[in-house]
Structures are given as structure tokens and as C-alpha cells.
Design a protein around this motif. Structure first.
Motif, short mmCIF file in Angstrom:
data_model
loop_
_atom_site.label_atom_id
_atom_site.label_comp_id
_atom_site.label_asym_id
_atom_site.label_seq_id
_atom_site.Cartn_x
_atom_site.Cartn_y
_atom_site.Cartn_z
N VAL A 9 19.92 69.19 32.50
CA VAL A 9 20.31 70.11 31.43
C VAL A 9 21.30 71.14 31.98
CG1 VAL A 9 19.49 71.88 29.83
CG2 VAL A 9 18.16 69.79 30.16
N GLU A 10 21.05 71.63 33.19
CA GLU A 10 21.96 72.61 33.80
C GLU A 10 23.32 71.99 34.09
OE1 GLU A 10 19.74 74.01 37.17
OE2 GLU A 10 18.74 75.57 36.01
N ARG A 11 23.33 70.73 34.47
CA ARG A 11 24.62 70.06 34.71
C ARG A 11 25.40 69.93 33.40
NH1 ARG A 11 25.51 63.84 37.00
NH2 ARG A 11 27.80 63.92 37.03
N TYR A 12 24.70 69.61 32.34
CA TYR A 12 25.35 69.51 31.04
C TYR A 12 25.86 70.87 30.58
CZ TYR A 12 25.96 68.18 26.09
OH TYR A 12 26.47 67.95 24.83
N TYR A 13 25.13 71.91 30.85
CA TYR A 13 25.57 73.27 30.53
C TYR A 13 26.90 73.56 31.24
CZ TYR A 13 25.58 78.41 30.64
OH TYR A 13 25.92 79.74 30.55
#
Length: 529
Positions: free
Chosen positions: A221-225
Motif C-alpha cells: 500500500v505504501e509503494r502504491y501511495y
């Protein structure tokens, strides 16, 4: 002129844009009888299975109504260069009979598929490891923001395993492609869609309470952010984000699949519009060369980016929304605020209070920037901000409810937005905008996801009467139309309260299925209990 005609049409229908509180009370719509609702619910629960794609029915999944396919030639299934192609093939051999396998060719993508997209021919389906639900009709693949609403519907239907499988597929895309894709076809590799991933993860976690699964999801999720908060997705110097497709040129699925009865593509109709209309919403020479009657490379960049927004098309950012690349949108930045708060909650659930504080701080910074650039204190609505011109738009759009849905509006701001609901309220519930443009994401049409966001946003701030009224309008409209047609559809004319549509731009059909309509019908009803 079009806007005047729109309100004149409303007057003919016996409605006015000034549907204030005293008028709303007199125009309440009640929910249909229980047995009528039950018939729609039965259709929805049955449709989840007909819309589900898995390895067992891969031959159905690889087919793409949006592109031409030479009869007798195999359909191509692509897998990421970072995937184990032999393991994938072994899985497919176990799931499919030989007759099905002979009609499918497995190919490995280049390591940098966006840079080499021109050599990926023919376009094809992208492998996903888990079953998923497609929207329906011409949309025979797993979509980005559709999937959030479908997941919510599946959870309301008790289909937790399938909801988790869809979320796992989205996490898989981030792992192998760096983002949630617009959908799992090769021509969608260059863009994402509105970011609902963190909301999907938390919705599933609420049902499974699987902390190990949540811990594995957080870094993805952080990578997508990061995809949304780094160039080229930054909106100038605002500190906010924008939609921006990484590809170039015409979108292949548009050239092939968005043709009218005369065989003209969407781009042909756009050129005709530019030839015959004066455009003042943006500097038209950026997008169209009159001397050669041609669309510029920047037009296609804007057109693709508009498709990343999910609102394809409208006139929200000028004709065909191609000027979207110069805007910080309300919806995207509200969703990123929610993602920041969601990731903070994930870290808190996993016991990392320091990381949770960092993400909360990011959210508060974004809230301040949204207030500065996107909130209009005079009009009492949220508007998109053009960072190229330094001006806010005045295009009233249903995304003004997103800040309420994510909880970033102050009580005073929420009250102003709720008081302005009359601008968008119609006999069938919620208009997408106050403008008629000939495009599907404008008046007189309404869409299920915007209903859910508006209703839940209003409920969050205590406006239950308005939320109940919109819910009753939507549920009754969909039920009545279902009784006429026998199906649920993608979009509705909320002035006429019917699924009949008459579109000039984009694809002109109204698709049957339909994933997010099914889901929102169930979710809104559940909130009325």
C-alpha cells in the motif's frame, strides 16, 4: 447555452435546481416493498457468480470485446517478467482442459513493459493469481476503482473469500507493476485508477482479522501511495497530486472500441467538436491544430489521464476533460488523505505508533493544502484547482462529497456542502454534475459509486435525512428499472429515472452487470436497517 437548456428541461419535468430543505421534505421517495427489493437482491447474488473470472474459465476471461480479434487465432495471456512463468503454466494446466489451453498463448512481458509497450502485440489479458469479479458487458477484466465497490458488495453478500481474493490481486499488481492498474489488460499498463486500495485492505481486514496478511499488505500500500505522490503525479507546486497517464498517443481500446453507428471513433467526434465549437475553458491550441485538423500529443496525454481518473469522459476540465493534467482534483486528493489515514491505522493496529503518527501528520498536511486550494468558502463547495492558471474551477461535480466521505471536512464545511446538495439532487437521486455535455459523466446521468460516497459522507456528519432520501431515490429508481429491463446497468438518467442513455462522446452503450451498481444497491440498503 447547454446549461440553460438543462435547467429549462428540469422546469419542464416539474423540478427546479433550488430544491431547498422545505421542498425536499415534500419530494421524499419511499423504499420499494420488501418483495420487490428481494427480487433485485436475488439477481445481484446470482450475478456475482456470472461475473466471476478464475483460472477455470480463463478462456472466457481472455476475450476482450473492446478489441478486434482474428478468428481462429489464440488469445494471449501475459505475465510479469518478475513472475514464475513455469509455475503459472502448471497452474493453468491443472485448471483448464487441453481444448482450452490450445486457444491460449502464454507470453512474458518485457522487464520494463511501459517503455516497450509498442512491441507488446497483440494486446492481451494480464495474469492474476486469484479469482475476481468483472464489472460486466464490455468490461471483461478486473478494474481498479470498480473493485473497491465490488468488494464492499461481496462483503455484504457474505463472500469474504472472493473479496479477499480481489484485494490480493490488487496487491499482486502493485508487487509486479508498481501500481494498481486501470485494469488487467496490457493497454492499461500505463495508468492506474482512483486509489481505493487501502480502503479495500481495511474492509477485508475487518472481516478476517488476519494480522499477518495486514502486515504483508502495508508495504505494498505504501509503494502504491508513492506512485501518486512522486513526479509526474505532482500538481505543480501545490503539494497535491494529479492524474497523469505514463503512455503516449491514442488509447488503443478507444480507437477500437469507442465507435458510433457511423463508425467514427471518439477521437473523430472530438475533432469534429473542435472544428465546430469555440472552446474557452482552456487554451485549445495545446490540444488541437486547426490547420491540420489534428489532435496534439498533449491531447492524448490529457485523454489518457482523464481515463486514469475513472471519469471518462466529462467536461469537468473543459471539453473532454483533456486539461485534467493541469489540475489538482478533489477526489484524488481526498482519496490520498484517506490512504494516509488508513496506513496510519494499519501501523497502529500492528503496534507501530511512531509510523502511525508520521502518516497522520501527512494527512494533516494534505488537509491544509486541500483547504487552501480546493475549498471555496464563498460557494461552500470543493472544486478542482488549476495550478497552471492559479484558479479554482467552478464546475459543480459530485466529487465535492469526497472530503466528507474521508472525514477531512470540518463540521462547518460539511454543513455548507450538505446545504448545497440541492444543486445535484434529482428525481433519481444524485446528478454527476450540473452540466449537460453529451458525455456520460455529466448531467443528466448518475453513477452508483458517487451515490455511496455522497450518502456515506452525509451520514458521517450527521445528515441522515438527506442520506436516507438519496438512498430511497436510488433504490427505487434501480428497482423500477430492473422491473422494466430485468437487469442492473452501469449508469442511469437520474432526471428520467431510467437506464436509457443518449451519449455523444466516449462509448455510447450502457453495460449490463453491473458490478458497482449491484454493490452499492446492497450497501445503501444495509445502512437503512
Amino acid at each position: 447555452m447547454r446549461r440553460k437548456l438543462f435547467w429549462f428541461f428540469w422546469l419542464l419535468m416539474g423540478w427546479t435546481p433550488a430544491l431547498r430543505a422545505q421542498d425536499q421534505a415534500a419530494c421524499r421517495v419511499t423504499l420499494p416493498a420488501a418483495e420487490r427489493i428481494a427480487a433485485v437482491e436475488a439477481y445481484i447474488h446470482k450475478s456475482w457468480d456470472s461475473l466471476t473470472r478464475s483460472h477455470r474459465d480463463l478462456l472466457q476471461a481472455v476475450q476482450d470485446p473492446k478489441l478486434e480479434h482474428a478468428p481462429g487465432t489464440p488469445w494471449v495471456l501475459y505475465i510479469a517478467a518478475t513472475e514464475d512463468s513455469l509455475a503459472v503454466w502448471n497452474q493453468l494446466q491443472q485448471a483448464l482442459p487441453d481444448t482450452g489451453l490450445r486457444q491460449i498463448t502464454l507470453r512474458v512481458l518485457p522487464k520494463d513493459p511501459i517503455a516497450q509497450l509498442d512491441v507488446i502485440r497483440p494486446h492481451g489479458l494480464l495474469y492474476l493469481p486469484e479469482p475476481y469479479v468483472v464489472p460486466g458487458g464490455r468490461f471483461n477484466e478486473m478494474y481498479g476503482w470498480d473493485s473497491y465497490f465490488i468488494v464492499i458488495g461481496l462483503l455484504h453478500s457474505g463472500r469474504v473469500d472472493l473479496a479477499k481474493a480481489m484485494t490480493d490481486n490488487h496487491l499482486y499488481q502493485v508487487r509486479h507493476y508498481g501500481k494498481v492498474l486501470n485494469a488487467n489488460r496490457t493497454y492499461y499498463l500505463t495508468r492506474s485508477q482512483p486509489p481505493f486500495l487501502s480502503a479495500m485492505v481495511l474492509a477485508v481486514y475487518e472481516h478476517t482479522r488476519d494480522r499477518d496478511w495486514l502486515a504483508a499488505a502495508v508495504p505494498l500500500v505504501e509503494r502504491y501511495y508513492a506512485y501518486w505522490t512522486q513526479p509526474p503525479h505532482l500538481a505543480g507546486e501545490t503539494g497535491l497530486s494529479r492524474y497523469y497517464d505514463l503512455g503516449e498517443g491514442p488509447a488503443p481500446e478507444v480507437v477500437s472500441g469507442e465507435r458510433d453507428v457511423q463508425g467514427r471513433t471518439h477521437y473523430d467526434r472530438v475533432r469534429e467538436y473542435f472544428r465546430t465549437h469555440e472552446v474557452t475553458a482552456y487554451e485549445v491550441s495545446l490540444y488541437y491544430v486547426a490547420e491540420t485538423d489534428s489532435l496534439t500529443p498533449l491531447f492524448y496525454k490529457g485523454d489518457r489521464s482523464m481515463r486514469e481518473s475513472g471519469f471518462d469522459p466529462s467536461n469537468r476540465y473543459g471539453p473532454f476533460s483533456v486539461d485534467i493534467i493541469h489540475y489538482a482534483p478533489v477526489d484524488l486528493n481526498a482519496l490520498l488523505y484517506r490512504m494516509e489515514q488508513d496506513v496510519a491505522r494499519m501501523h497502529a493496529l500492528l503496534g507501530d505508533s511512531a509510523a502511525a503518527r508520521q502518516w497522520h501528520n501527512r494527512a494533516e498536511v494534505r488537509r491544509a493544502r486541500v483547504d487552501r486550494y480546493l475549498w471555496d468558502p464563498e460557494k461552500g463547495l470543493y472544486f478542482d484547482y488549476n495550478f497552471r492558471t492559479g484558479r479554482r474551477s467552478d464546475y459543480v461535480f459530485a466529487t465535492t462529497f469526497y472530503p466528507l466521505w474521508v472525514g477531512m471536512a470540518s463540521p462547518e464545511q460539511a454543513a455548507r456542502v450538505a446545504a448545497n446538495l440541492y444543486l445535484l439532487e434529482a428525481p433519481g437521486g444524485l446528478l454527476t454534475s450540473t452540466h449537460i455535455s453529451g458525455s456520460q459523466w455529466d448531467a443528466p446521468y448518475g453513477w452508483a459509486p458517487l451515490y455511496l460516497i455522497a450518502v456515506e459522507g452525509l451520514r458521517r456528519y450527521g445528515y441522515h435525512e438527506a442520506a436516507d432520501r438519496l438512498t430511497a431515490k436510488f433504490v427505487s429508481m434501480v428497482t423500477e428499472d430492473f422491473e422494466r429491463t430485468g437487469v442492473l446497468l452501469e449508469k442511469y438518467d437520474v432526471v428520467q429515472r431510467r437506464s436509457d442513455v443518449a451519449l455523444r462522446f466516449g462509448y455510447t452503450s450502457n453495460e449490463i452487470g453491473f458490478g458497482w451498481t449491484n454493490a452499492v444497491f446492497l450497501a445503501l440498503l444495509a445502512q437503512m436497517d
